[in-house]
Design a protein around this motif. Structure first.
Motif, mmCIF file in Angstrom:
data_model
loop_
_atom_site.group_PDB
_atom_site.id
_atom_site.type_symbol
_atom_site.label_atom_id
_atom_site.label_comp_id
_atom_site.label_asym_id
_atom_site.label_seq_id
_atom_site.Cartn_x
_atom_site.Cartn_y
_atom_site.Cartn_z
ATOM 1 N N PHE A 711 0.846 -1.187 0.000
ATOM 2 C CA PHE A 711 0.000 0.000 0.000
ATOM 3 C C PHE A 711 0.880 1.235 0.000
ATOM 4 N N SER A 712 0.397 2.303 -0.623
ATOM 5 C CA SER A 712 1.139 3.564 -0.603
ATOM 6 C C SER A 712 0.129 4.709 -0.529
ATOM 7 N N ARG A 713 0.664 5.901 -0.290
ATOM 8 C CA ARG A 713 -0.201 7.093 -0.243
ATOM 9 C C ARG A 713 0.405 8.175 -1.120
ATOM 10 N N ARG A 714 -0.399 8.708 -2.037
ATOM 11 C CA ARG A 714 0.064 9.769 -2.936
ATOM 12 C C ARG A 714 -1.077 10.749 -3.168
ATOM 13 N N ASN A 715 -0.742 12.027 -3.149
ATOM 14 C CA ASN A 715 -1.752 13.056 -3.447
ATOM 15 C C ASN A 715 -3.028 12.908 -2.610
ATOM 16 N N GLY A 716 -2.851 12.509 -1.360
ATOM 17 C CA GLY A 716 -4.011 12.408 -0.485
ATOM 18 C C GLY A 716 -4.865 11.183 -0.717
ATOM 19 N N GLU A 717 -4.351 10.221 -1.462
ATOM 20 C CA GLU A 717 -5.117 9.009 -1.755
ATOM 21 C C GLU A 717 -4.347 7.769 -1.326
ATOM 22 N N VAL A 718 -5.093 6.738 -0.928
ATOM 23 C CA VAL A 718 -4.499 5.431 -0.634
ATOM 24 C C VAL A 718 -4.489 4.622 -1.927
ATOM 25 N N PHE A 719 -3.389 3.945 -2.189
ATOM 26 C CA PHE A 719 -3.276 3.107 -3.388
ATOM 27 C C PHE A 719 -2.921 1.685 -2.992
ATOM 28 N N MET A 720 -3.571 0.721 -3.658
ATOM 29 C CA MET A 720 -3.157 -0.686 -3.579
ATOM 30 C C MET A 720 -2.193 -0.909 -4.732
ATOM 31 N N GLU A 721 -0.935 -1.166 -4.412
ATOM 32 C CA GLU A 721 0.069 -1.415 -5.458
ATOM 33 C C GLU A 721 0.137 -2.921 -5.646
ATOM 34 N N MET A 722 -0.295 -3.419 -6.804
ATOM 35 C CA MET A 722 -0.373 -4.874 -7.009
ATOM 36 C C MET A 722 0.410 -5.308 -8.235
ATOM 37 N N LYS A 723 0.979 -6.484 -8.115
ATOM 38 C CA LYS A 723 1.712 -7.086 -9.239
ATOM 39 C C LYS A 723 1.052 -8.435 -9.526
ATOM 40 N N PHE A 724 0.411 -8.542 -10.699
ATOM 41 C CA PHE A 724 -0.275 -9.766 -11.089
ATOM 42 C C PHE A 724 0.657 -10.591 -11.970
ATOM 43 N N THR A 725 0.871 -11.861 -11.622
ATOM 44 C CA THR A 725 1.722 -12.748 -12.428
ATOM 45 C C THR A 725 0.921 -13.984 -12.798
ATOM 46 N N LEU A 757 -3.609 -11.130 -19.424
ATOM 47 C CA LEU A 757 -2.302 -11.668 -19.030
ATOM 48 C C LEU A 757 -2.026 -12.993 -19.716
ATOM 49 N N PRO A 758 -1.118 -13.037 -20.720
ATOM 50 C CA PRO A 758 -0.723 -14.331 -21.294
ATOM 51 C C PRO A 758 0.080 -15.117 -20.259
ATOM 52 N N PRO A 759 0.271 -16.435 -20.463
ATOM 53 C CA PRO A 759 1.067 -17.246 -19.530
ATOM 54 C C PRO A 759 2.461 -16.651 -19.326
ATOM 55 N N ASN A 760 2.957 -16.726 -18.067
ATOM 56 C CA ASN A 760 4.304 -16.281 -17.686
ATOM 57 C C ASN A 760 4.512 -14.779 -17.871
ATOM 58 N N GLN A 761 3.429 -13.998 -17.896
ATOM 59 C CA GLN A 761 3.562 -12.548 -18.012
ATOM 60 C C GLN A 761 3.122 -11.895 -16.705
ATOM 61 N N THR A 762 3.589 -10.641 -16.524
ATOM 62 C CA THR A 762 3.327 -9.904 -15.298
ATOM 63 C C THR A 762 2.718 -8.545 -15.636
ATOM 64 N N SER A 763 1.830 -8.064 -14.774
ATOM 65 C CA SER A 763 1.260 -6.728 -14.961
ATOM 66 C C SER A 763 1.199 -6.044 -13.610
ATOM 67 N N GLU A 764 1.667 -4.796 -13.552
ATOM 68 C CA GLU A 764 1.646 -4.038 -12.310
ATOM 69 C C GLU A 764 0.514 -3.020 -12.372
ATOM 70 N N VAL A 765 -0.232 -2.911 -11.286
ATOM 71 C CA VAL A 765 -1.414 -2.046 -11.254
ATOM 72 C C VAL A 765 -1.398 -1.237 -9.967
ATOM 73 N N SER A 766 -1.749 0.028 -10.092
ATOM 74 C CA SER A 766 -1.888 0.898 -8.923
ATOM 75 C C SER A 766 -3.363 1.276 -8.817
ATOM 76 N N LEU A 767 -4.056 0.709 -7.839
ATOM 77 C CA LEU A 767 -5.507 0.901 -7.714
ATOM 78 C C LEU A 767 -5.810 1.918 -6.617
ATOM 79 N N PRO A 768 -6.399 3.082 -6.965
ATOM 80 C CA PRO A 768 -6.762 4.052 -5.929
ATOM 81 C C PRO A 768 -7.918 3.528 -5.076
#
Length: 919
Positions: A711-725, A757-768
């Motif tokens: 989790f992080s905080r930026r610009n007054g918002e909470v973010f879920m920082e997630m890495k999907f593999t 997400l194809p097999p063996n690929q990763t995606s990073e997402v920042s969800l407010p």
């Protein structure tokens, strides 16, 4: 004379000749004529014009002639439905014939004629045949119900045939039971609802097990396949079924053996793994599998593909049977390669000497593909069984000395992997490898050699000359080799910059100016930019420590493996793909999976930080809330500032990263932009504590989906920082997320946006995350229960929200208000926490805390002690007052907390300590 005479082309084969013969009064002439018609039909001639004449021949007591006429009817009834109605009366009459063979033949043929008009007349004869006194007729009628269901499912259900079919499961004849099971299985698979129309229970299962011993081998396969879909209610019932199925392992038919293995593999999941029964059963599974390997090559191959799955799931079953997988000289190549793969899977410290001895022999064979696989297998052994690594390397060096080109090249490829697994251990052999440089002509081998030279450039005196020799034909090299050459030369330059400057400029020029390959060109530009602006950063990027590799890279993903175990003895187990990958239409989408292991019932999931176990889901509301997720739901109102007008090529990039916008440097152009992208120049972003991601959802619990997060905080918002593999074998898409009610009202601020997400690929997402959601007290307070949904399923996990991200920006109190509030809060609401190993001055700590929204209200020095008075406000409007006492030079400090809601204290203390210890 044989029946081949009917296929000879003579004048007698003409339609008008056949017509007259079919109407002949003599029975023998009629039979001969019908045989000729069937012969013509078989070779593709159109004899539909004879339909009425052939139908007239049905009125006979001759069983052979009746069979031939029925065969003709099945073929042409669809194209002549009106004419086929003429035969209905005869069918109905034959269903009441005194001869059971004719009764069965009539009902079978009526089931095969897929004409709606005839189907209507089939119901009554079929109902009678299902209750026929002769078992042969009953078993034929059972299969006919499945055929009728395929034509008209509603008719079968309305006419009560399903109930009659269920009654046949209790039949006294085992073959009737087997056919009833086969028909019910077929109906279940073709059911539109996806739900089984017939639920198996312990009484039915007992009847099936009784019939199992007495029916034919194909009947046994049907019954065993049906048993595989049944989940026993407890371990005792599972044991009982195992005991009654185990004798099938000694059957002569391979299909029966594999079907029995499938059922036992599934039931083993329900047994305690440490029980004596489980150990005994595991031992009993080995001999039948070994016996299958003495069959013909085709059966061997099917058995080996199934064994490959079994060994991945339960290696203990065949751990003592290594010798049966040794390759024979006369084995076909497809059997050899499969045996080789299983040998590696079974290799361990106790049998590695035997395995290596065999593999060395295989490497001298004449079959090139097999030799290559054998050499690679030696490398895999080195990586899998660490104590054998030295012996494996020695074996590979012996093979290199043979100077056989393809052997040398494969050996170099696997030695590169061994270097990755055991860094700084076997580099003494590099000189031997370099001697064979001129013989390498395959891209993978050349790329491996270039990687070795670049990685160990400091140990190779003439590394620059060796790489320069590759550069002479750079444009003609494979893209894989070009990329490795570029990286290797940059590595060499970073290790020996003084004498390789010209070489690195040459390769960068080749990669960026003379190449059409976008991957190569982009990598060249990145290296060029790094080297020209910040060589220290380049060193950190290019010469970073590489993660160790593991041998088991070709193991099937656990969820797929479990599904394939449920499909042992089918095509899925040979292809190693789920049925959905190669079968279209009905029943293909029904996924099977192994039951939960007996000793994991009620197992809890543990959140990543702390030892608090949390069962997901553990509240009735959670199940209701999370399962009602709607992927296409409208987006939540977002409290984030509107950045729609962001200039992506200017200062807007910093806005997207969470910092203030900055003006582009005057005249900087593209160079300035690249500097910004790589963080080379410009002011650093002022962001709070960044806690590294941890695994929230492991791949084995997410059916191949792994989620890491923080989790992080930026610009007054909470973010879920997630890495999907995606560690599964199939693509993933249609992601959505939902959070359960929680202590701070956290809800997604917008829909989850994850690219497919194809097999063996990763995606990073920042969800407010917004904080206007429903509130429900959790234990611990910062516990967050999450459901993530995709095209494979819904997955639940729990994580702990870091306290610092819940500290609001407006948490600074006025000095007077702070003092009055401190006095008003009762002493019982004061809690203390000891901090040890505190480094830094009070000013440094105060600055660090302010960055994380813990505001210093006042600073005092009392009797040599520095005291900081601080305030913070949580996103749910709870105020917290703090007092930090520390003495200069003393690493121990005391933190006092006062709040009207002291429940927040553990979370605040943990966050405070994390911030104060952050670099």
């Amino acid at each position: 004379m044989t029946d081949s005479k009917y296929f000879t082309t003579t004048k007698k084969g003409e339609i008008f000749e056949l017509k007259s013969e079919l109407n002949n009064d003599k029975k023998e002439k009629k039979k001969e004529a019908v045989k000729k018609v069937i012969a013509s039909m078989t070779v593709g001639k159109d004899v539909s014009a004879l339909f009425p004449d052939v139908v007239n021949c049905m009125q006979t007591d001759n069983l052979e002639l009746k069979k031939l006429v029925y065969l003709y009817l099945m073929n042409y009834a669809k194209s002549q439905p009106d004419m086929a109605i003429m035969a209905v009366n005869t069918f109905v009459k034959d269903c009441e014939d005194s001869n059971p063979l004719i009764r069965a033949l009539a009902v079978r043929t009526m089931g095969c004629i897929r004409v709606d008009k005839i189907t209507e007349y089939l119901c009554e004869p079929l109902r009678k045949c299902l209750k026929d006194e002769d078992p042969y007729v009953r078993k034929t009628a059972a299969v006919c119900v499945a055929k009728l269901y395929d034509i008209s499912s509603s008719m079968v259900e309305d006419q009560g045939f399903l109930d009659q079919l269920k009654d046949l499961l209790s039949d006294s004849n085992p073959m009737v039971v087997a056919n009833a099971v086969a028909a019910l299985s077929e109906i279940n698979e073709s059911s539109q609802s996806g739900q089984p129309l017939v639920e198996m229970n312990s009484v039915t299962i007992n009847k099936l097990l009784t019939a199992l011993n007495e029916c034919t081998e194909w009947g046994q396969v049907f019954i065993l396949d049906s048993l595989a879909n049944y989940s026993p209610k407890d371990e005792r019932e599972a044991q009982s079924i195992c005991e009654r199925i185990t004798p099938r392992l000694a059957h002569a038919n391979a299909a029966v053996v594999l079907s029995a293995v499938k059922v036992l593999m599934k039931l083993l999941e329900m047994l305690s793994s440490d029980s004596d029964f489980c150990a005994t059963l595991t031992k009993k599974l080995a001999p039948p599998l070994v016996t299958l390997l003495s069959s013909e090559p085709e059966v061997q191959y099917v058995a080996l593909r199934n064994i490959n799955l079994i060994v991945q799931k339960r290696p203990d079953i065949l751990k003592h049977e290594m010798k049966v997988f040794f390759v024979k000289y006369n084995d076909p190549i497809y059997v050899k390669l499969e045996k080789l793969d299983i040998m590696i899977r079974l290799a361990n410290q106790s049998n590695i000497a035997q395995v290596l001895s065999e593999l060395k022999e295989y490497a001298t064979e004449v079959d090139v593909d097999f030799v290559r696989k054998a050499v690679r297998a030696i490398g895999r052994c080195a990586i899998k069984v660490e104590p054998s690594a030295e012996r494996c390397v020695s074996t590979l060096l012996d093979l290199i000395q043979t100077k056989v080109n393809y052997v040398v090249q494969e050996a170099i490829v696997v030695i590169k992997d061994i270097f990755r697994k055991y860094p700084n251990k076997y580099e003494s052999i590099i000189s031997t490898l370099c001697e064979n440089l001129d013989t390498l002509d395959e891209p993978e081998a050349r790329a491996s050699m270039v990687w070795i030279i670049g990685e160990y450039a400091e140990r190779i005196d003439n590394a620059d000359e060796l790489l320069d020799s590759f550069l002479e034909g750079f444009q003609d090299e494979n893209a894989q080799v070009q990329l490795q050459l570029l990286t290797a030369v940059v590595k060499l330059f970073l290790k020996r910059p003084s004498d390789t400057q010209e070489l690195v400029q040459h390769v960068l020029s080749l990669a960026t100016q003379d190449s059409d390959n976008p991957d190569l060109r982009d990598r060249g530009f990145i290296y060029w930019r790094l080297l020209s602006t910040d060589p220290a950063a380049a060193k950190e990027v290019v010469l970073a420590d590489k993660p160790l590799i593991s041998e088991e890279t070709d193991l099937l993903e656990p969820t797929l493996l479990d599904e394939l175990i449920c499909h042992i003895s089918s095509l899925a187990s040979v292809y190693h793909k789920p049925p959905t990958a190669f079968v279209e239409g009905r029943g293909a989408g029904v996924r099977k999976s192994l039951p939960n292991r007996a000793n994991t019932v009620g197992e809890t999931e543990t959140s990543g930080s702390g030892g608090e176990a949390m069962v997901i889901p553990n509240q009735e509301s959670l199940i209701g809330d999370l399962l009602s997720m709607d992927i296409n739901a409208p987006s939540m109102p977002n409290s984030a500032p509107n950045n729609m007008g962001v200039d992506l090529l200017g200062g807007g990039l910093d806005i997207l990263l969470g910092g203030p916008p900055t003006e582009p440097a005057a005249g900087g152009g593209a160079t300035s932009l690249l500097g910004d992208i790589f963080g080379l120049g410009g002011s650093a972003l002022n962001i709070g504590l960044q806690i590294p991601k941890i695994v929230w959802l492991p791949a084995e619990k997410g059916k191949g989906l792994e989620i890491q997060g923080s989790f992080s905080r930026r610009n007054g918002e909470v973010f879920m920082e997630m890495k999907f593999t995606n560690k599964a074998m199939q693509p993933m898409n249609s992601f959505a997320i939902q959070l359960n009610k929680n202590s701070f009202g956290l809800i997604p601020g917008q829909p989850l946006q994850v690219a497919p997400l194809p097999p063996n690929q990763t995606s990073e997402v920042s969800l407010p995350l917004a904080t206007q959601g429903p509130i429900q007290r959790m234990e611990p307070l910062n516990n967050l229960q999450v459901a993530v949904k995709n095209n494979i399923g819904i997955f639940y996990f729990a994580c702990l929200v870091h306290g610092n991200v819940l500290f609001a920006e407006d948490g600074q109190l006025d000095k007077r208000v702070f003092l009055n509030t401190w006095k008003e809060i009762p002493a019982a609401n004061e809690m203390q926490y000891s901090l040890s190993g505190v480094i830094g001055t009070t000013d440094g700590i105060a600055s660090k805390m302010t960055t994380n929204n813990v505001f210093t209200i006042a600073k005092r020095n009392v009797e040599g002690q520095d005291m900081l008075y601080q305030s913070l406000k949580l996103t749910n409007n709870i105020w917290v007052l703090l007092e930090l006492k520390l003495q200069p030079g003393n690493p121990d400090a005391t933190l006092s907390l006062k709040s009207r809601s002291v429940e927040v204290a553990p979370m605040i203390f943990a966050a405070y300590e994390a911030i104060i210890r952050a670099p």
